[in-house]
Design an enzyme around this catalytic site. Structure first.
Site, mmCIF file in Angstrom:
data_model
loop_
_atom_site.group_PDB
_atom_site.id
_atom_site.type_symbol
_atom_site.label_atom_id
_atom_site.label_comp_id
_atom_site.label_asym_id
_atom_site.label_seq_id
_atom_site.Cartn_x
_atom_site.Cartn_y
_atom_site.Cartn_z
ATOM 1 N N THR A 176 0.857 -1.174 0.000
ATOM 2 C CA THR A 176 0.000 0.000 0.000
ATOM 3 C C THR A 176 0.894 1.224 0.000
ATOM 4 O OG1 THR A 176 -1.541 1.266 1.341
ATOM 5 C CG2 THR A 176 -0.249 -0.372 2.502
ATOM 6 N N GLU A 206 -4.979 -2.906 4.125
ATOM 7 C CA GLU A 206 -4.657 -3.551 5.413
ATOM 8 C C GLU A 206 -5.831 -4.351 5.959
ATOM 9 O OE1 GLU A 206 -4.040 -0.509 4.477
ATOM 10 O OE2 GLU A 206 -2.223 0.331 5.389
ATOM 11 N N LYS A 237 -7.274 22.019 9.444
ATOM 12 C CA LYS A 237 -7.434 22.533 10.802
ATOM 13 C C LYS A 237 -7.557 24.041 10.738
ATOM 14 C CE LYS A 237 -6.045 19.222 14.097
ATOM 15 N NZ LYS A 237 -5.019 18.599 14.913
HETATM 16 P P1 AMP Z 1 -6.285 1.524 -0.191
HETATM 17 O O1 AMP Z 1 -5.554 0.746 0.817
HETATM 18 O O2 AMP Z 1 -5.439 1.990 -1.316
HETATM 19 O O3 AMP Z 1 -7.524 0.839 -0.652
HETATM 20 O O4 AMP Z 1 -6.760 2.888 0.486
HETATM 21 C C1 AMP Z 1 -7.543 2.870 1.640
HETATM 22 C C2 AMP Z 1 -8.033 4.259 1.938
HETATM 23 O O5 AMP Z 1 -8.912 4.719 0.909
HETATM 24 C C3 AMP Z 1 -8.853 4.350 3.192
HETATM 25 O O6 AMP Z 1 -8.053 4.401 4.341
HETATM 26 C C4 AMP Z 1 -9.648 5.620 2.946
HETATM 27 O O7 AMP Z 1 -8.887 6.777 3.245
HETATM 28 C C5 AMP Z 1 -9.896 5.580 1.469
HETATM 29 N N1 AMP Z 1 -11.232 5.035 1.194
HETATM 30 C C6 AMP Z 1 -11.573 3.796 0.822
HETATM 31 N N2 AMP Z 1 -12.897 3.693 0.638
HETATM 32 C C7 AMP Z 1 -13.429 4.893 0.917
HETATM 33 C C8 AMP Z 1 -14.764 5.435 0.962
HETATM 34 N N3 AMP Z 1 -15.814 4.711 0.623
HETATM 35 N N4 AMP Z 1 -14.896 6.718 1.324
HETATM 36 C C9 AMP Z 1 -13.841 7.481 1.658
HETATM 37 N N5 AMP Z 1 -12.580 7.035 1.647
HETATM 38 C C10 AMP Z 1 -12.368 5.767 1.287
#
Ligand code: AMP
Length: 540
Positions: free
Chosen positions: A181, A326, A435
């Site tokens: 990731t 993860e 912020k």
């Molecule tokens: P990845 O490991 O590349 O799939 O990224 C995971 C991250 O994508 C999460 O920790 C979120 O920040 C973001 N993410 C995944 N699904 C969503 C969702 N439905 N809405 C907002 N953020 C999301």
């Protein structure tokens, strides 16, 4: 009771025995649509396992794949896991140097790749000395003319493999899949799924109120196998015996629409950008998708307007889901609970837009920076933490240990609220939170509303430095083709929908917003580009 080890290749055996003739359709990297079934995939997976075994690969070896969603890619996964080796999915959208870093970090012993990526593989090959076998996922006729040590076509590689090869025996905790990731800071980090976690994740995600794939479904995972396991579809579709449609290299609206229509797909899964492309194509052509019943959207926040258009205009039910690499990846789903089913549509939509509640098997809570749990009142934002049998307990080779605590909670790096019904709403990535005057502003909420403007295709909100308030929001937007939207109109559109002090200090229109290799808005690039932007409000 019996100790029946949870091993992923048992899934393909089950599919071969009970759903053997169920079709798996692929748009191949070579071009044509190719049809096979679970019985053939199971047979060829054993040939793949046997060929790997003969070539000297075995327990614990990392075998990289750089491939689109295809039946051959699925066979490699089952073949690799069937000898206790680990499939390591590489994301072709990463920069070549990042890919080389990841292959070296994992010490991959072999690399299976689609012919689309021949140039990329040739480029990184001199930098990845651990790879001793290259296999192009094609037949001899399509073998790319590139210079690689030990290059063979996949069809030749498995040809000598035994179709009745006996899977190797090992413990269910054995490593099974590896996916890096991009994380929040520093180098990419590896998440090593075990057989047990992959099987449990597929069962957890397969619950009726989660992804709930059924035998009668025809499923199109647009979400790639190289990104978070294609949301378990390479496991869940076979164990349900659902027909599987794999889009290969073509993910544009036109090509996806063609597959959805010709294969009578009932359920499709992908990130919002994919559905944006499809919707634009449908608008342009006036086509509809009468067979498509359900779309799963995740990976980034799904704009309210997208859910509404898919549902109201096209009659396709949308499930908004949240997860991460993860977590294998499923975390929560915005599925309506029984008590909300009778609400008017707009109120139902309020719940569907949330990232939602977890299926059994995922625990979650929000905490403050001192790790004190925060109330589930739908208002207070906190760091979102999770645990469960398909959540990582550490990164591969022990990196990033500070994200995991002694009670097994993993800090997702997301900031969220949880309401009294258990619905979670992501307000930001911790690093993207704005912020202002000591309070947090949710960039996602402003983006969502801005994208509801009929003239806006995409929007992103970042914090820009402010002498008094520390940071203030800046709205960066892409207009739809031909649309005329001004700064004032867009701000007027937001007024009344968000708190006054959340109103962006300025709006910048751009031609396009940069995305990361996994389809998320690249806020770091936007901050670099617009970090010194002086808002018109401040300049006046
Ligand atoms: P990845 O490991 O590349 O799939 O990224 C995971 C991250 O994508 C999460 O920790 C979120 O920040 C973001 N993410 C995944 N699904 C969503 C969702 N439905 N809405 C907002 N953020 C999301």
């Amino acid at each position: 009771m019996q100790d029946w080890p949870l091993l992923v290749h048992k899934i393909i055996d089950h599919a071969a025995l009970y759903h053997g003739q169920r079709e798996v359709v692929t748009r191949s990297a070579e071009g044509p649509i190719v049809r096979t079934d679970y019985a053939a995939i199971a047979r060829r997976s054993r040939q793949m396992a046997s060929a790997l075994d003969r070539a000297g690969f075995g327990l614990g070896d990392r075998i990289a794949t750089l491939g689109w969603n295809t039946a051959r890619h699925m066979e490699t996964w089952y073949g690799i896991t069937g000898i206790g080796a680990i499939y390591h999915t590489l994301n072709p959208r990463l920069f070549p140097d990042q890919l080389a870093y990841i292959v070296n970090h994992a010490e991959d012993a072999a690399l299976f790749f689609d012919i689309t990526f021949a140039g990329l593989v040739e480029q990184i090959a001199p930098k990845i000395p651990s790879v001793r076998q290259y296999v192009a996922l094609t037949d001899r006729a399509h073998l790319p003319a590139i210079h690689l040590p030990n290059l063979v076509a996949y069809e030749d590689f498995i040809a000598g493999g035994a179709p009745d090869f006996a899977w190797k025996e090992f413990d269910e905790q054995t490593g099974c899949g590896l996916c890096y990731t991009s994380g929040t800071t520093g180098n990419p980090k590896g998440v090593l799924y075990s057989h047990r976690s992959n099987v449990l994740h597929a069962l957890i995600a397969g619950q009726g109120d989660a992804l709930g794939v059924r035998n009668a479904d025809t499923v199109l995972p647009v979400v790639p196998m190289f990104h978070a396991n294609a949301w378990a579809m390479a496991f869940m579709a076979p164990f349900s015996g659902a027909k599987l449609v794999l889009p290969g290299p073509k993910l544009d609206g036109d090509s996806i629409c063609e597959l959805l229509t010709n294969e009578q797909v009932t359920m499709a899964l992908g990130v919002p950008t994919v559905w944006l492309g499809l919707l634009q194509y449908l608008e342009k052509t006036g086509k509809t998708l009468p067979d498509l019943k359900r779309v799963l959207v995740g990976g980034s926040a799904c704009p309210r307007s997208m859910i509404e258009t898919l549902e109201r205009k096209y009659g396709i039910e949308v499930t908004h889901a949240w997860g991460m690499t993860e977590m294998s990846p499923l975390g929560t789903l915005g599925i309506l609970k029984a008590e909300f089913l009778q609400l008017p549509y707009e109120q139902r939509l309020d719940y569907k837009c949330k990232q939602g509640h977890p299926p059994f098997g995922v625990e979650m809570k929000i905490t403050d920076d001192e790790n004190r749990e925060l109330p589930r009142d739908g208002k207070v934002f906190g760091r979102l933490k999770v645990r469960g049998p398909s959540v990582a307990k550490g990164y591969f080779r022990g990196e990033g240990a500070d994200a995991f605590d002694s009670e097994g909670w993993f800090d997702t790096g997301d900031v969220a609220t949880i309401d009294r019904h258990g619905y979670m709403t992501i307000t930001d990535r911790a690093k993207d939170v704005i912020k202002s005057g000591g309070e947090w502003i949710s960039s996602i909420e402003i983006e969502n509303i801005a994208m509801g403007h009929p003239g806006i295709a995409e929007a992103a909100v970042i914090g820009i430095p402010h002498p008094k308030w520390d940071e203030r929001p800046l709205l960066i937007a892409v207009r739809k083709a031909g649309a005329v939207v001004t700064r004032e109109e867009l701000l007027q559109f937001l007024a009344g929908k968000i708190a006054k002090w959340w109103m962006p200090d300025d709006v910048v229109f751009v031609e396009q917003i940069p995305h990361t290799g996994t389809g998320k808005v690249q806020k770091t690039a936007l901050r670099e580009q617009f970090g010194k932007h002086i808002a018109r409000a401040a300049a006046e």
